[in-house]
Design a protein around this motif. Structure first.
Motif, PDB file in Angstrom:
ATOM      1  N   VAL A 130       0.837  -1.200   0.000  1.00 11.75           N
ATOM      2  CA  VAL A 130       0.000   0.000   0.000  1.00 11.75           C
ATOM      3  C   VAL A 130       0.874   1.253   0.000  1.00 11.75           C
ATOM      4  O   VAL A 130       0.631   2.193  -0.766  1.00 11.75           O
ATOM      5  N   ALA A 131       1.903   1.276   0.825  1.00 10.50           N
ATOM      6  CA  ALA A 131       2.800   2.441   0.879  1.00 10.50           C
ATOM      7  C   ALA A 131       3.501   2.644  -0.462  1.00 10.50           C
ATOM      8  O   ALA A 131       3.611   3.777  -0.949  1.00 10.50           O
ATOM      9  N   ARG A 132       3.962   1.547  -1.065  1.00  8.46           N
ATOM     10  CA  ARG A 132       4.639   1.639  -2.365  1.00  8.46           C
ATOM     11  C   ARG A 132       3.675   2.144  -3.438  1.00  8.46           C
ATOM     12  O   ARG A 132       4.011   3.033  -4.228  1.00  8.46           O
ATOM     13  N   LEU A 133       2.456   1.627  -3.462  1.00 10.07           N
ATOM     14  CA  LEU A 133       1.477   2.058  -4.458  1.00 10.07           C
ATOM     15  C   LEU A 133       1.068   3.517  -4.262  1.00 10.07           C
ATOM     16  O   LEU A 133       0.894   4.250  -5.239  1.00 10.07           O
ATOM     17  N   LYS A 134       0.933   3.938  -3.015  1.00 13.18           N
ATOM     18  CA  LYS A 134       0.619   5.352  -2.757  1.00 13.18           C
ATOM     19  C   LYS A 134       1.721   6.251  -3.301  1.00 13.18           C
ATOM     20  O   LYS A 134       1.445   7.294  -3.896  1.00 13.18           O
ATOM     21  N   ALA A 135       2.975   5.850  -3.088  1.00 12.43           N
ATOM     22  CA  ALA A 135       4.104   6.642  -3.582  1.00 12.43           C
ATOM     23  C   ALA A 135       4.105   6.681  -5.106  1.00 12.43           C
ATOM     24  O   ALA A 135       4.364   7.730  -5.709  1.00 12.43           O
ATOM     25  N   GLU A 136       3.801   5.550  -5.744  1.00  8.54           N
ATOM     26  CA  GLU A 136       3.754   5.511  -7.215  1.00  8.54           C
ATOM     27  C   GLU A 136       2.648   6.409  -7.755  1.00  8.54           C
ATOM     28  O   GLU A 136       2.845   7.129  -8.734  1.00  8.54           O
ATOM     29  N   VAL A 137       1.480   6.362  -7.120  1.00 12.28           N
ATOM     30  CA  VAL A 137       0.357   7.200  -7.554  1.00 12.28           C
ATOM     31  C   VAL A 137       0.695   8.674  -7.367  1.00 12.28           C
ATOM     32  O   VAL A 137       0.445   9.506  -8.245  1.00 12.28           O
ATOM     33  N   ALA A 138       1.292   9.002  -6.236  1.00 12.93           N
ATOM     34  CA  ALA A 138       1.675  10.398  -5.985  1.00 12.93           C
ATOM     35  C   ALA A 138       2.696  10.869  -7.014  1.00 12.93           C
ATOM     36  O   ALA A 138       2.601  11.988  -7.530  1.00 12.93           O
ATOM     37  N   GLU A 139       3.655  10.016  -7.341  1.00 10.42           N
ATOM     38  CA  GLU A 139       4.664  10.371  -8.343  1.00 10.42           C
ATOM     39  C   GLU A 139       4.017  10.559  -9.718  1.00 10.42           C
ATOM     40  O   GLU A 139       4.331  11.510 -10.437  1.00 10.42           O
ATOM     41  N   GLN A 140       3.104   9.663 -10.071  1.00 11.02           N
ATOM     42  CA  GLN A 140       2.403   9.768 -11.352  1.00 11.02           C
ATOM     43  C   GLN A 140       1.588  11.057 -11.411  1.00 11.02           C
ATOM     44  O   GLN A 140       1.602  11.757 -12.419  1.00 11.02           O
ATOM     45  N   ASN A 141       0.883  11.365 -10.316  1.00 11.00           N
ATOM     46  CA  ASN A 141       0.088  12.600 -10.276  1.00 11.00           C
ATOM     47  C   ASN A 141       0.978  13.828 -10.387  1.00 11.00           C
ATOM     48  O   ASN A 141       0.633  14.791 -11.069  1.00 11.00           O
ATOM     49  N   ASP A 142       2.124  13.822  -9.720  1.00  8.61           N
ATOM     50  CA  ASP A 142       3.055  14.940  -9.813  1.00  8.61           C
ATOM     51  C   ASP A 142       3.563  15.099 -11.244  1.00  8.61           C
ATOM     52  O   ASP A 142       3.665  16.201 -11.764  1.00  8.61           O
ATOM     53  N   ARG A 143       3.868  13.991 -11.880  1.00  4.48           N
ATOM     54  CA  ARG A 143       4.384  14.024 -13.249  1.00  4.48           C
ATOM     55  C   ARG A 143       3.323  14.566 -14.208  1.00  4.48           C
ATOM     56  O   ARG A 143       3.621  15.390 -15.063  1.00  4.48           O
ATOM     57  N   GLU A 144       2.079  14.107 -14.054  1.00  3.96           N
ATOM     58  CA  GLU A 144       1.015  14.588 -14.939  1.00  3.96           C
ATOM     59  C   GLU A 144       0.753  16.061 -14.715  1.00  3.96           C
ATOM     60  O   GLU A 144       0.461  16.791 -15.649  1.00  3.96           O
ATOM     61  N   PHE A 145       0.868  16.518 -13.489  1.00  3.84           N
ATOM     62  CA  PHE A 145       0.656  17.928 -13.189  1.00  3.84           C
ATOM     63  C   PHE A 145       1.730  18.769 -13.858  1.00  3.84           C
ATOM     64  O   PHE A 145       1.446  19.803 -14.439  1.00  3.84           O
ATOM     65  N   VAL A 146       2.972  18.322 -13.816  1.00  2.00           N
ATOM     66  CA  VAL A 146       4.072  19.062 -14.420  1.00  2.00           C
ATOM     67  C   VAL A 146       3.954  19.040 -15.933  1.00  2.00           C
ATOM     68  O   VAL A 146       4.160  20.042 -16.604  1.00  2.00           O
ATOM     69  N   VAL A 147       3.588  17.907 -16.514  1.00  2.00           N
ATOM     70  CA  VAL A 147       3.543  17.752 -17.959  1.00  2.00           C
ATOM     71  C   VAL A 147       2.384  18.521 -18.559  1.00  2.00           C
ATOM     72  O   VAL A 147       2.533  19.221 -19.543  1.00  2.00           O
ATOM     73  N   GLY A 148       1.214  18.383 -17.975  1.00  2.00           N
ATOM     74  CA  GLY A 148       0.044  19.047 -18.501  1.00  2.00           C
ATOM     75  C   GLY A 148      -0.588  18.258 -19.629  1.00  2.00           C
ATOM     76  O   GLY A 148      -0.120  17.192 -20.021  1.00  2.00           O
TER      77      GLY A 148
END
Length: 161
Positions: A130-148
């Motif tokens: 769960v902790a690993r998946l939360k970190a992956e989701v947060a990283e993906q969300n951060d990346r999508e936010f930066v990319v647009g």
């Protein structure tokens, strides 16, 4: 964690006989380490990657509950099962209040102890996933936010990755 790595179990009990009998019962499934005091347990945890702990409530020196508090604060993924000579409800409640996975009396049979640790190990694996998946989701969300949403910007980011 590689599937062939056995989990490490730290048995912390002041009684040599109890430590030995628990080690005998659990060594085929776990890499078993032993300590007679809370202080010795902390020294061992600094050197070893401990996954599970069987902790006597009535340790000499630093109490089992103090050890439990420190373990929960510093090693949140270590699942701790508290063991005691007595079956007192107050002791069980205190153990659970301080974050123990379970509380058992020392007269429990070896097969029940093995089952209990198998369940604790599974819970630990799920918590880590769960902790690993939360970190992956947060990283993906951060990346999508930066990319647009721009298609050309996404293409450049995908090329870099």
């Amino acid at each position: 964690m590689p599937p062939d790595r056995r989990k490490t179990l730290l048995v912390v009990d002041s009684d040599d006989e109890v430590r030995e009998s628990l080690t005998t019962a659990l060594r085929r499934d776990y890499r078993v380490l032993r300590a007679a005091t809370g202080e010795a347990a902390f020294q061992m945890m600094q050197k070893e990657d401990v996954d599970l702990m069987l902790l006597e409530a009535d340790l000499p020196g630093i109490s089992g509950f103090e050890v439990l508090k420190i373990v929960r604060e510093n090693y949140p993924y270590v699942e701790v099962i508290v063991i005691s000579n007595t079956k007192e409800l107050d002791t069980a409640i205190e153990a659970m209040r301080h974050g123990a996975y379970h509380y058992i009396a020392k007269d429990l049979d070896p097969e029940s102890i093995r089952t209990l640790f198998a369940n604790a190990a599974e819970r630990q694996d799920l918590s880590r996933d769960v902790a690993r998946l939360k970190a992956e989701v947060a990283e993906q969300n951060d990346r999508e936010f930066v990319v647009g949403p721009s298609r050309s910007t996404r293409a450049v980011v995908e090329l870099v990755q």
